[in-house]
Design a protein around this motif. Structure first.
Motif, PDB file in Angstrom:
ATOM      1  N   LEU A  85       0.952  -1.301   0.163  1.00  0.00           N
ATOM      2  CA  LEU A  85       0.138   0.027  -0.021  1.00  0.00           C
ATOM      3  C   LEU A  85       0.853   1.250   0.000  1.00  0.00           C
ATOM      4  O   LEU A  85       1.943   1.263   0.680  1.00  0.00           O
ATOM      5  N   ILE A  86       0.465   2.269  -0.551  1.00  0.00           N
ATOM      6  CA  ILE A  86       1.285   3.510  -0.849  1.00  0.00           C
ATOM      7  C   ILE A  86       0.769   4.422  -0.133  1.00  0.00           C
ATOM      8  O   ILE A  86       1.189   5.140   1.007  1.00  0.00           O
ATOM      9  N   TRP A  87      -0.789   4.511   0.237  1.00  0.00           N
ATOM     10  CA  TRP A  87      -1.452   5.466   1.212  1.00  0.00           C
ATOM     11  C   TRP A  87      -2.320   4.618   2.230  1.00  0.00           C
ATOM     12  O   TRP A  87      -3.250   3.878   1.557  1.00  0.00           O
ATOM     13  N   PHE A  88      -2.238   4.733   3.463  1.00  0.00           N
ATOM     14  CA  PHE A  88      -3.168   4.112   4.284  1.00  0.00           C
ATOM     15  C   PHE A  88      -3.143   4.810   5.710  1.00  0.00           C
ATOM     16  O   PHE A  88      -2.140   5.320   6.220  1.00  0.00           O
ATOM     17  N   TYR A 115      -7.120   4.761 -16.186  1.00  0.00           N
ATOM     18  CA  TYR A 115      -5.986   5.966 -16.071  1.00  0.00           C
ATOM     19  C   TYR A 115      -5.917   6.616 -14.814  1.00  0.00           C
ATOM     20  O   TYR A 115      -5.442   7.880 -14.648  1.00  0.00           O
ATOM     21  N   LEU A 116      -6.100   5.819 -13.942  1.00  0.00           N
ATOM     22  CA  LEU A 116      -5.933   6.272 -12.279  1.00  0.00           C
ATOM     23  C   LEU A 116      -4.416   5.761 -11.981  1.00  0.00           C
ATOM     24  O   LEU A 116      -4.092   4.772 -12.356  1.00  0.00           O
ATOM     25  N   LEU A 117      -4.015   6.166 -10.788  1.00  0.00           N
ATOM     26  CA  LEU A 117      -2.957   5.562 -10.320  1.00  0.00           C
ATOM     27  C   LEU A 117      -3.118   4.534  -9.310  1.00  0.00           C
ATOM     28  O   LEU A 117      -4.172   4.622  -8.520  1.00  0.00           O
ATOM     29  N   PRO A 118      -2.452   3.829  -9.448  1.00  0.00           N
ATOM     30  CA  PRO A 118      -2.763   2.390  -8.641  1.00  0.00           C
ATOM     31  C   PRO A 118      -2.600   2.693  -6.964  1.00  0.00           C
ATOM     32  O   PRO A 118      -1.467   3.389  -6.930  1.00  0.00           O
ATOM     33  N   GLY A 119      -3.006   1.831  -6.363  1.00  0.00           N
ATOM     34  CA  GLY A 119      -2.924   2.055  -4.766  1.00  0.00           C
ATOM     35  C   GLY A 119      -1.663   1.271  -4.436  1.00  0.00           C
ATOM     36  O   GLY A 119      -1.424   1.356  -3.025  1.00  0.00           O
ATOM     37  N   ARG A 120      -1.208   0.274  -5.322  1.00  0.00           N
ATOM     38  CA  ARG A 120      -0.206  -0.617  -4.650  1.00  0.00           C
ATOM     39  C   ARG A 120       1.234  -0.043  -5.386  1.00  0.00           C
ATOM     40  O   ARG A 120       1.066   0.290  -6.599  1.00  0.00           O
ATOM     41  N   LYS A 121       2.371  -0.049  -4.662  1.00  0.00           N
ATOM     42  CA  LYS A 121       3.481   0.404  -5.456  1.00  0.00           C
ATOM     43  C   LYS A 121       4.160  -0.734  -6.229  1.00  0.00           C
ATOM     44  O   LYS A 121       5.182  -0.035  -6.931  1.00  0.00           O
ATOM     45  N   ASP A 122       3.757  -1.670  -6.212  1.00  0.00           N
ATOM     46  CA  ASP A 122       4.386  -2.706  -7.136  1.00  0.00           C
ATOM     47  C   ASP A 122       3.750  -2.824  -8.486  1.00  0.00           C
ATOM     48  O   ASP A 122       4.042  -3.818  -9.206  1.00  0.00           O
ATOM     49  N   ILE A 123       2.482  -2.071  -8.736  1.00  0.00           N
ATOM     50  CA  ILE A 123       1.853  -2.295  -9.891  1.00  0.00           C
ATOM     51  C   ILE A 123       2.384  -0.939 -10.582  1.00  0.00           C
ATOM     52  O   ILE A 123       2.243   0.187 -10.492  1.00  0.00           O
ATOM     53  N   SER A 124       2.648  -1.284 -12.022  1.00  0.00           N
ATOM     54  CA  SER A 124       2.869  -0.304 -12.964  1.00  0.00           C
ATOM     55  C   SER A 124       1.873   0.180 -13.796  1.00  0.00           C
ATOM     56  O   SER A 124       1.043  -0.637 -14.090  1.00  0.00           O
TER      57      SER A 124
END
Length: 346
Positions: free
Chosen positions: A130-133, A299-308
């Motif tokens: 998770l990036i934001w939590f 076209y949104l930013l994903p919530g997971r840092k490992d998703i490109s």
């Protein structure tokens, strides 16, 4: 803390809409449909295993829900509405809660629900990515959008690089910005810009002198640029620009070199849920590789840092962000709306 202070920009609207919901419910309004739009005041009803309240984007919500139902066999009833209307519904239904999972378009509003002790702590699968939590895992972002300068490529031959470029003589009477009274993202931008510029209103006063206007919510402002009536949108929501560009519209978007705002979109399970197992499965699906790919495809930013994000859009690392004090921004939003209306209001 009062309901108004907890939900800031949504307080008055939420109370008014909540009153409408109570009156409608008292009159016995129902709907047989599985998916409910924000124009429908009745709560989800009928056969379902999970009730989702979602603040869009509608296309993404429908795709994720369809994929989730196909994978799990769990039936989902959805209420689509703005963050304000969802908060109003939750308030009106406090004595008889309906929703199991809530998705909002405003990070600080999720904090308000946590303060009211309406959310359930749940550490989802893939939480390590998770990036934001929230530290207690009462809410976390499954996606995010960023704000930029969206411009008409037929009208603008030299793309802007930073916010100050909107003050150039070439853009006199050619700039529009979503109205912070109608767009939470525009309000976040205004407050964050002030926080990062010594609370000075000079930029917005200069915009006024150059003929800039505020008009409508995000889609209405973007339409001004799509039609060529205006050349650029300040604080435009990026996923809308990417989606229209992919359709062949003559627009593009840049992220200002001095920084901008990234808006995480929080998801949470309500403490009152009657379908906890299904709710956890839905949240886990949002953060699964399949769910995150749906996010990227919208076209949104994903919530997971490992998703490109691949080549679909700019990644988070490519966007310089303002430092944002979200609590201070929320507490000052009434003043920000008032001041900006005095400066840029028509």
């Amino acid at each position: 803390m009062s309901y108004f202070s907890k939900f800031g920009r949504y307080g008055l609207m939420s109370v008014l809409v909540a009153g409408l919901l109570v009156l409608t419910t008292a009159c016995g309004a129902t709907s047989p449909n599985k998916t409910f739009s924000s124009a429908t005041p009745s709560a989800p009803s009928g056969n379902h295993d999970l009730v989702l309240y979602c603040a869009g984007p509608a296309g993404l919500e429908k795709k994720i829900t369809k994929d989730f139902e196909k994978k799990t066999g769990i039936k989902v009833s959805v209420f689509d509405g703005t963050t304000g209307k969802i908060l109003a519904r939750l308030q009106a239904e406090k004595s008889n809660p309906k929703a199991d999972v809530v998705i909002l378009a405003d990070w600080s509003a999720a904090g308000g629900l946590k303060e009211q002790r309406m959310t359930l702590s749940y550490k989802p699968k893939n939480s390590d990515q998770l990036i934001w939590f929230d530290p207690d895992y009462n809410y976390f972002a499954y996606s995010a959008s960023a704000l930029g300068i969206t411009y008409n490529t037929k009208e603008v031959k030299t793309p802007p690089r930073d916010w100050q470029d909107a003050l150039a003589p070439a853009f006199k009477n050619k700039v529009v910005m979503p109205d912070p009274a109608q767009s939470g993202s525009a309000l976040d931008f205004t407050g964050a810009y002030l926080q990062n510029h010594q609370n000075s209103w000079d930029f917005f006063k200069a915009l006024k002198a150059n003929g800039a206007i505020v008009q409508g919510a995000n889609a209405e402002s973007l339409n001004q640029v799509l039609t060529g009536a205006k050349s650029m949108v300040l604080a435009g929501v990026d996923y809308m620009a990417y989606a229209d560009k992919a359709k062949g519209e003559p627009i593009d978007i840049i992220y200002p070199s001095s920084g901008t705002v990234v808006n995480p979109r929080p998801v949470m399970i309500l403490k009152s849920t009657k379908n906890l197992t299904a709710a956890k499965k839905y949240v886990d699906f949002l953060l699964s590789h399949e769910g995150q790919q749906d996010v990227v495809n919208a076209y949104l930013l994903p919530g997971r840092k490992d998703i490109s994000v691949g080549s679909k859009r700019a990644g988070l690392a490519q966007i310089k962000q303002f430092q944002v004090d979200w609590k201070a921004l929320t507490s000052d939003e009434k003043n920000v709306i008032h001041q900006l209306d005095n400066i840029l209001g028509q």
